[in-house]
Design an enzyme around this catalytic site. Structure first.
Site, short mmCIF file in Angstrom:
data_model
loop_
_atom_site.label_atom_id
_atom_site.label_comp_id
_atom_site.label_asym_id
_atom_site.label_seq_id
_atom_site.Cartn_x
_atom_site.Cartn_y
_atom_site.Cartn_z
N GLU A 9 21.69 2.84 -1.33
CA GLU A 9 23.08 3.21 -1.61
C GLU A 9 23.06 4.39 -2.58
O GLU A 9 22.40 4.32 -3.62
CB GLU A 9 23.84 2.06 -2.27
N ARG A 53 27.74 2.35 5.73
CA ARG A 53 29.03 2.18 5.05
C ARG A 53 29.30 3.41 4.20
O ARG A 53 28.43 3.89 3.48
CB ARG A 53 28.99 0.93 4.16
N TYR A 55 32.21 4.97 1.51
CA TYR A 55 33.40 4.59 0.75
C TYR A 55 33.52 5.40 -0.53
O TYR A 55 32.59 6.08 -0.96
CB TYR A 55 33.41 3.09 0.44
N ASP A 57 33.80 5.18 -4.30
CA ASP A 57 33.48 4.22 -5.36
C ASP A 57 34.31 4.52 -6.61
O ASP A 57 35.04 5.50 -6.68
CB ASP A 57 31.98 4.30 -5.68
N GLU A 63 30.37 7.29 -1.96
CA GLU A 63 29.13 6.51 -1.88
C GLU A 63 28.79 6.27 -0.42
O GLU A 63 29.65 5.97 0.40
CB GLU A 63 29.26 5.18 -2.62
N THR A 66 23.15 3.24 3.43
CA THR A 66 22.50 3.29 4.74
C THR A 66 22.63 1.95 5.45
O THR A 66 22.80 0.90 4.83
CB THR A 66 20.99 3.60 4.63
N TRP A 419 29.24 -6.19 6.55
CA TRP A 419 27.80 -6.28 6.80
C TRP A 419 27.43 -7.42 7.75
O TRP A 419 26.44 -7.33 8.48
CB TRP A 419 27.03 -6.43 5.49
#
Length: 452
Positions: A9, A53, A55, A57, A63, A66, A419
């Site tokens: 991340e 993902r 997004y 943050d 952010e 993977t 997830w």
């Protein structure tokens, strides 16, 4: 390399220089960046066709997380794909700004600190068995992570009242605890919050938040690969010397501030050890462990780069790895520029050089320019990165998620994804729960897609 689910991340720094009179706050710039995402995803927190993902943050930091990967080269391709996906959003946002009469250039940085002293992270995730003793694993891993910056730091010119100095790590001065369930308030080395994103009876997620964001593909290979090897040794019960530090937080700073790797750091059990000696012992243990259980091309590559990096630090002859290790690549660049122009490390142009190394825009970011000229080594090809922007890893759960997202978008269907869940938001509210991250095929998902 042992098959293991891994992920990275990355929080990115963002800023904008404006050409006209109107100015936007960082929050407003970030919202422009995500406007295209919100237009199709109805949220600034979305999962993409490649299983990742994306997004916004806290603190206006984009952010990218993977998808689940079980091979290091695939992980590196997907990590780099995140840079390109966000850079595409930057280009789109700049176009929107221009159309609205707000001329500006947006800068996206894959680094860990800004000019105001704020820090943002790069987190590594490793799936581990629930049956293992988490505290034992964490305690065994922390000394390795504290000293790992010697081989995998991103490098930083640290400005202080005493002047400027070159450090190994961007993140080290912002870590405040060894283990903790918080990530932003206390910034520990390992986060203990129990969110496996998998079958909680079988798995746990080891969440490492101490590492730097790396521009170099080979440094990422070394950073994650060495951690995976040490983790495997701990899980296998390989006896290792107790390197528990008397004060891990003081140790991580002292090590970062010494590019020779020779600073003696106090151990909890008495005595002391340097980062170079500790990493050398970890390397020797890992090499013996791999020789006993068998190797593979990726593990061989990790061990070879580990050995050569330690030799370079030992001899202070960095020519052996000056295209492969971030802090060394950057130091070479800064030293050459400073010598050419007669500057010391306190000069603003040095700070600019330090920052521009992490600019993700091809042709403007210094690391990308070095890579284009063959002065920064590669692990994957541009073609593999381009593929990873839209195609999920094919051997993990990410494949199912990515294919579901693509099918739902192509069919114009409303859906919800995280997830572990795939859900069609129709009258039947059909939902599939994916608890095994190693599983890349599932008849339930196939039927869900066929029903669209």
């Amino acid at each position: 390399m042992q098959r293991r689910i891994m992920g990275i991340e990355t929080e990115f720094g963002i800023t904008c220089t404006f050409h006209g009179q109107r100015r936007l706050s960082p929050d407003e710039v970030a919202r422009y960046l995500f406007r295209r995402v919100v237009s199709w995803g109805r949220s600034s927190n979305v999962f993409l066709r490649n299983g990742s993902r994306l997004y916004l943050d806290v603190g206006s930091h984009p952010e990218y997380a993977t998808a689940e990967c079980d091979e290091l080269p695939v992980l590196i391709a997907h990590d780099k794909a995140g840079e390109r996906i966000l850079q595409d959003l930057v280009v789109d946002a700049e176009t929107r700004l221009a159309e609205e009469g707000i001329g500006g250039d947006i800068y996206l940085f894959k680094n860990n600190t800004d000019s105001a002293g704020n820090s943002y992270g790069c987190h590594e995730n490793f799936l581990i068995a629930r049956g293992g003793e988490f505290a034992k694993i964490a305690d065994g891993l922390i000394p390795f992570l504290v000293t790992r910056q010697l081989i995998a730091g991103a490098g930083k010119v640290l400005q202080s009242p005493r002047g400027a100095s070159y450090c190994l790590s961007q993140r080290a001065d912002h870590i405040w605890e060894g283990v903790s369930s918080a990530t932003t308030r206390s910034r520990p080395i390992i986060n203990t919050r129990d969110e496996p994103h998998a079958d909680a009876e079988r798995y746990r997620r080891l969440h490492v938040i101490v590492g730097d964001s790396n521009m170099s593909e080979t440094t990422t290979l070394l950073k994650v690969g060495t951690a995976a090897l040490v983790l495997e040794m701990i899980e296998s019960g390989v006896p290792m010397r107790d390197f528990t530090f008397e004060n891990p937080i003081r140790a991580i700073r002292e090590i970062s501030h010494d590019t020779t790797g020779r600073k003696a750091v106090r151990l909890a059990g008495g005595g002391d050890i340097s980062a170079l000696d500790a990493q050398t012992e970890y390397y020797e243990k890992a090499a013996a462990f791999v020789a006993n259980r068998g190797t593979d091309p990726v593990t061989h590559q990790v061990l070879d780069l580990w050995r050569r990096t330690l030799e370079a630090v030992q001899t202070q002859d960095f020519t052996k790895v000056d295209t492969e290790i971030d802090w060394i690549i950057k130091k070479k660049l800064i030293d050459a520029y400073a010598a050419k122009h007669g500057l010391d490390l306190t000069h603003p142009r040095i700070a600019q050089l330090d920052l521009t190394y992490h600019d993700v825009r091809p042709g403007r970011g210094l690391h990308s320019l070095l890579a284009a000229r063959g002065r920064a080594a590669r692990v994957v090809t541009d073609g593999q990165i381009t593929t990873a922007m839209t195609v999920p890893p094919q051997t993990t759960r990410a494949r199912l998620r990515g294919e579901f997202v693509a099918a739902a978008q192509d069919a114009g269907r409303d859906y919800t994804v995280d997830w572990v869940h795939l859900k069609l938001n129709d009258q039947a509210q059909r939902t599939v729960l994916l608890k095994d991250p190693f599983r890349s095929t599932d008849d339930r998902v196939t039927k869900l897609i066929e029903a669209m």
